[in-house]
Write a protein that holds these residues in place. Sequence first.
Motif, PDB file in Angstrom:
ATOM      1  N   UNK A 105       0.835  -1.200   0.000  1.00 54.67           N
ATOM      2  CA  UNK A 105       0.000   0.000   0.000  1.00 54.67           C
ATOM      3  C   UNK A 105       0.872   1.254   0.000  1.00 54.67           C
ATOM      4  N   UNK A 106       1.869   1.266   0.847  1.00 55.25           N
ATOM      5  CA  UNK A 106       2.789   2.404   0.896  1.00 55.25           C
ATOM      6  C   UNK A 106       3.507   2.565  -0.431  1.00 55.25           C
ATOM      7  N   UNK A 107       4.004   1.453  -0.978  1.00 55.76           N
ATOM      8  CA  UNK A 107       4.709   1.516  -2.264  1.00 55.76           C
ATOM      9  C   UNK A 107       3.803   2.021  -3.384  1.00 55.76           C
ATOM     10  N   UNK A 108       2.540   1.601  -3.373  1.00 53.12           N
ATOM     11  CA  UNK A 108       1.647   2.059  -4.434  1.00 53.12           C
ATOM     12  C   UNK A 108       1.496   3.581  -4.389  1.00 53.12           C
ATOM     13  N   UNK A 109       1.381   4.129  -3.191  1.00 50.51           N
ATOM     14  CA  UNK A 109       1.247   5.585  -3.083  1.00 50.51           C
ATOM     15  C   UNK A 109       2.570   6.304  -3.354  1.00 50.51           C
ATOM     16  N   UNK A 110       3.683   5.661  -3.045  1.00 54.94           N
ATOM     17  CA  UNK A 110       4.990   6.239  -3.385  1.00 54.94           C
ATOM     18  C   UNK A 110       5.130   6.326  -4.904  1.00 54.94           C
ATOM     19  N   UNK A 111       4.771   5.247  -5.598  1.00 51.09           N
ATOM     20  CA  UNK A 111       4.831   5.284  -7.065  1.00 51.09           C
ATOM     21  C   UNK A 111       3.873   6.337  -7.617  1.00 51.09           C
ATOM     22  N   UNK A 112       2.702   6.463  -7.024  1.00 47.83           N
ATOM     23  CA  UNK A 112       1.730   7.449  -7.493  1.00 47.83           C
ATOM     24  C   UNK A 112       2.239   8.873  -7.281  1.00 47.83           C
ATOM     25  N   UNK A 113       2.793   9.126  -6.106  1.00 49.51           N
ATOM     26  CA  UNK A 113       3.221  10.482  -5.746  1.00 49.51           C
ATOM     27  C   UNK A 113       4.510  10.895  -6.457  1.00 49.51           C
ATOM     28  N   UNK A 114       5.501   9.987  -6.469  1.00 54.64           N
ATOM     29  CA  UNK A 114       6.810  10.385  -6.971  1.00 54.64           C
ATOM     30  C   UNK A 114       7.224   9.701  -8.271  1.00 54.64           C
ATOM     31  N   UNK A 115       6.362   8.842  -8.800  1.00 53.95           N
ATOM     32  CA  UNK A 115       6.707   8.203 -10.069  1.00 53.95           C
ATOM     33  C   UNK A 115       6.731   9.223 -11.188  1.00 53.95           C
ATOM     34  N   UNK A 116       7.824   9.279 -11.906  1.00 56.19           N
ATOM     35  CA  UNK A 116       7.952  10.321 -12.928  1.00 56.19           C
ATOM     36  C   UNK A 116       7.869   9.753 -14.343  1.00 56.19           C
ATOM     37  N   UNK A 117       7.868   8.444 -14.480  1.00 54.57           N
ATOM     38  CA  UNK A 117       7.754   7.845 -15.803  1.00 54.57           C
ATOM     39  C   UNK A 117       6.396   7.143 -15.916  1.00 54.57           C
ATOM     40  N   UNK A 118       5.946   6.896 -17.139  1.00 56.00           N
ATOM     41  CA  UNK A 118       4.667   6.186 -17.292  1.00 56.00           C
ATOM     42  C   UNK A 118       4.686   4.804 -16.613  1.00 56.00           C
ATOM     43  N   UNK A 119       5.809   4.102 -16.684  1.00 54.68           N
ATOM     44  CA  UNK A 119       5.915   2.788 -16.051  1.00 54.68           C
ATOM     45  C   UNK A 119       5.793   2.866 -14.539  1.00 54.68           C
TER      46      UNK A 119
END
Length: 166
Positions: A29-43
């Motif tokens: 759950x934490x990782x999903x929100x980390x990817x959502x918040x700070x993910x900078x690429x489409x992947x």
Amino acid sequence: MNFIDDTVNWCKGEIFEGKMSLLFGIVMLILSFVYFKWGSTPGARAMFLPLLVIAILTISAGIYLVNTNQKRIPRYESQFKENPQQFLESEKMRTEDFIRWYPITQKIFFGIMIAGMLCLILSHSSIIRAIGIALMLLVLYVFVLDHFSEERAIFYYSKIIEHSLN
């Protein structure tokens, strides 16, 4: 050692497994929100939903394992007090039934792992690749959990057989 102690230990192992499932789900759950918040690429941004689904599934499984097995302990203790031999026989049948499922679930999740790899290897779509990664992550989690669950079930079954012979 009384057989009911082995049963309670088995339930406590299931509770521990549930807590590990909860922990894994919270991390996802934490990782999903980390990817959502700070993910900078489409992947990276595509990982949000697949990881969120894994989090929901594993948190739900963890809650189920903890709650179910906490309720089982007093019920099993009272059933054992009422009729130890009948309880032993019912546990033997129940354990035989779910031990039979381990090879089947391993094959099913192996197939899911292959599907996840194919998603990752054959697709150029960010969301399909993210789903593939999430599937492989979920299968790895299930394989680890199932390994220890199967080991505990076989050990418990050996205790049932040991007590049946006495």
